[in-house]
Each structure stands twice: as C-alpha cells, then as structure tokens.
Design a protein around this motif. Sequence first.
Motif, mmCIF file in Angstrom:
data_model
loop_
_atom_site.group_PDB
_atom_site.id
_atom_site.type_symbol
_atom_site.label_atom_id
_atom_site.label_comp_id
_atom_site.label_asym_id
_atom_site.label_seq_id
_atom_site.Cartn_x
_atom_site.Cartn_y
_atom_site.Cartn_z
ATOM 1 N N ALA A 96 42.690 46.969 32.941
ATOM 2 C CA ALA A 96 41.161 46.444 32.796
ATOM 3 C C ALA A 96 41.414 44.636 32.738
ATOM 4 N N LEU A 97 42.360 44.335 32.080
ATOM 5 C CA LEU A 97 42.464 42.651 31.950
ATOM 6 C C LEU A 97 42.917 42.283 33.599
ATOM 7 N N ALA A 98 43.917 42.845 34.161
ATOM 8 C CA ALA A 98 44.286 42.425 35.707
ATOM 9 C C ALA A 98 42.916 42.416 36.551
ATOM 10 N N ALA A 99 42.188 43.510 36.345
ATOM 11 C CA ALA A 99 41.038 43.798 37.210
ATOM 12 C C ALA A 99 39.903 42.605 36.946
ATOM 13 N N LEU A 100 39.821 41.964 35.531
ATOM 14 C CA LEU A 100 38.742 41.134 35.218
ATOM 15 C C LEU A 100 39.406 39.757 35.885
ATOM 16 N N ALA A 101 40.820 39.757 35.668
ATOM 17 C CA ALA A 101 41.441 38.618 36.144
ATOM 18 C C ALA A 101 41.123 38.284 37.506
ATOM 19 N N VAL A 102 41.151 39.216 38.577
ATOM 20 C CA VAL A 102 41.168 39.181 39.950
ATOM 21 C C VAL A 102 39.640 38.881 40.121
ATOM 22 N N ALA A 103 38.501 39.498 39.434
ATOM 23 C CA ALA A 103 37.209 39.349 39.606
ATOM 24 C C ALA A 103 36.744 38.000 39.366
ATOM 25 N N VAL A 104 37.734 37.234 38.594
ATOM 26 C CA VAL A 104 37.358 35.858 38.285
ATOM 27 C C VAL A 104 38.011 34.879 39.214
ATOM 28 N N ILE A 105 39.194 34.902 39.393
ATOM 29 C CA ILE A 105 40.038 34.326 40.281
ATOM 30 C C ILE A 105 39.585 34.352 41.762
ATOM 31 N N TYR A 106 39.648 35.734 42.214
ATOM 32 C CA TYR A 106 39.578 35.605 43.608
ATOM 33 C C TYR A 106 38.230 34.973 44.357
ATOM 34 N N PRO A 107 37.177 34.792 43.668
ATOM 35 C CA PRO A 107 35.872 34.188 44.186
ATOM 36 C C PRO A 107 36.280 32.607 44.442
ATOM 37 N N LEU A 108 37.107 31.996 43.317
ATOM 38 C CA LEU A 108 37.275 30.845 43.394
ATOM 39 C C LEU A 108 38.625 30.540 44.424
ATOM 40 N N CYS A 109 39.383 31.349 44.641
ATOM 41 C CA CYS A 109 40.217 31.210 45.711
ATOM 42 C C CYS A 109 39.557 31.301 47.144
ATOM 43 N N TRP A 110 38.587 32.120 47.116
ATOM 44 C CA TRP A 110 37.951 32.405 48.417
ATOM 45 C C TRP A 110 37.260 31.159 48.838
ATOM 46 N N MET A 111 36.435 30.533 47.750
ATOM 47 C CA MET A 111 35.674 29.295 47.930
ATOM 48 C C MET A 111 36.515 28.290 48.416
ATOM 49 N N ALA A 112 37.740 28.036 47.879
ATOM 50 C CA ALA A 112 38.450 26.769 48.168
ATOM 51 C C ALA A 112 39.215 27.149 49.431
ATOM 52 N N LEU A 113 39.289 28.366 49.958
ATOM 53 C CA LEU A 113 40.128 28.593 51.263
ATOM 54 C C LEU A 113 38.797 28.506 52.407
#
Length: 298
Positions: free
Chosen positions: A39-56
């Motif tokens: 659950a923590l890994a899924a939450l981390a992906v849900a938070v970090i992925y949009p930031l990485c997508w926005m930067a890319l």
Amino acid sequence: MTLTLGRTARTAPEPASSPTGRAPARFGPVAVRVLAYGALAALAVAVIYPLCWMALAGLKTNGEIFADPWGLPTDPHWSTYADAWQQGVLGYLLNSVLVTSASVLAVVLISAWAAYGLTRLDIPCSQPALLLVLGAMMLSPTVALVPLSQLLQALGIYDTYWALIVLYTAFKVPFTTFLIRAYLLGQPVEVEEAAYIDGASRWQTFWRVVVPMARPILASAAVLQALFAWNEYAFALVFITDDRLKTLPVGLADMAGRLNSNWPILFAGLTIAALPMIVIFLIGQRHFVRGLAAGIGK
C-alpha cells in the motif's frame, strides 16, 4: 503411564520446530507487513509519478504530449524551462518567496509567543482566550472576501505584498497556536524553572530554553504555513491586481491564457513552482513528522 477412565491419557503433540530450534514464523504478521508495504509503495507511485510526468512533459513538444502522453521525450527540449523562466515565472517565483517567507516568520513567532503565554503564564481570562483562538479556526476565508477587501482598502495596503502577508498570517495563527500549545503541554517545565533559578528572565527563557525544545513543532508549523502560502489562490487572485506582484498560482494561470495552450512551457513552469516546496519538505521531513505527531496527538 497414567490411566483416565480406563483409557490411556494422551498428551498434546509438541509443536514442530525448525532445524534451528525456533518455532516457525506465523503467516499473519508477514502478510500484514507485505500488504502495508504494498500500500505504501502504491501511494508513493501515485504521488511521485504525476510529478515526474509533469517534469518530463516540459521537455516535449505539443505534438509529443498529445501523440504519446505517457512516453518519454524523444528529443528533450531543455530550452522550454528557460522559456518558462523568461515568460514571467521568475517574477512570480520571487513574489511567492517574499510573501511565503514573511508569513512563515510572522505566523511562527506570533503563534509561539501566544502558545507560551497560554501554557506557562498565569494570565487572566486564559480560558476565554483559548476559546477565542479555537473559534477563529472556524472562520472560512472565502466568506470574508468582501469585508476584507474593504478593510484592506481602508488600511491602504490593497494590491500590495502586505495584503497577502497580513491575511496569510491572520488566518493561520489560530491553528498554529493551538498546535504549538498542544506540544508545549507535554514538555517538562523543570528546565524552565531551573533557568529562572539561574536568573534568566521570561524573554531569555523563551528564546534559550523553550524555542530549542519546541524546534520540531516549530518546523512543522513553518512547513504547513509555507505550503499554505505557496499554493494559496483565492486571496492572491482577489487582492492583487498588479501583474508585477502576482504570486505563482495566479501568475501561472495568467501565463496559461497568454501562451494559448503551449503546454510544454506551462508544465515547465508548474515544475519550477513545485520544486521549492519539495526541497523544503525533504529537508525538514524528520522534524515535521515528529512535531506534527507530538502536537496533534495531545
């Protein structure tokens, strides 16, 4: 061999042991731990992925964003970040830094003084004062937009930095005071009494004893106030009309209209706006979590 009612008494079988002599681990705690980590890994992906997508996305072109929104940029355009910087992000960033820094300093100092007075000083009407602080937390900022506009115009600070600094401070002092007060209630007073015995004044005790002891909760209060002031939109939109004084949330919204859907530059500006708060949270993460848990838990 013992006999019970004519039958041979049977003893309970001994639990099977591992070759090392230890009982086998139970499956339940391991499964709970795996689920928690998942659950923590899924939450981390849900938070970090949009930031990485926005930067890319800031490194792509408009065509690449719409043709392959989830893919990596084939030819990264680093100049997009320079274009966003020149389109006004620098000015909006400086305005946000100024307003946020001033409001954080004011909120932390005023709230710390108020919390110290409510917990350590024998002042009259302390309970009504505490109830007044709690009541101020229930006031919605959007309800007071019209009277606040008239008040700021009467004070002569409408459409200035002071308008945002005063409002951000006034609306966050009650909650921050309550948070710091809860933390100070759990701190021992013997250290402060020892300082009094050694001849320290109230002012010296506050700065040299109370403030160092309350560093975690003060860091939590500073981070919370910084997040609020950095991302606040309604006050910055209503009380600031000069383009040179606009903060990042309002400035980026205006820039999106000017650029006519030039999404890479807009995403680059959003990435630049998000980086300072990410860095601040990572730096003060240890104090933030510790102080917030101690303050809210009481």
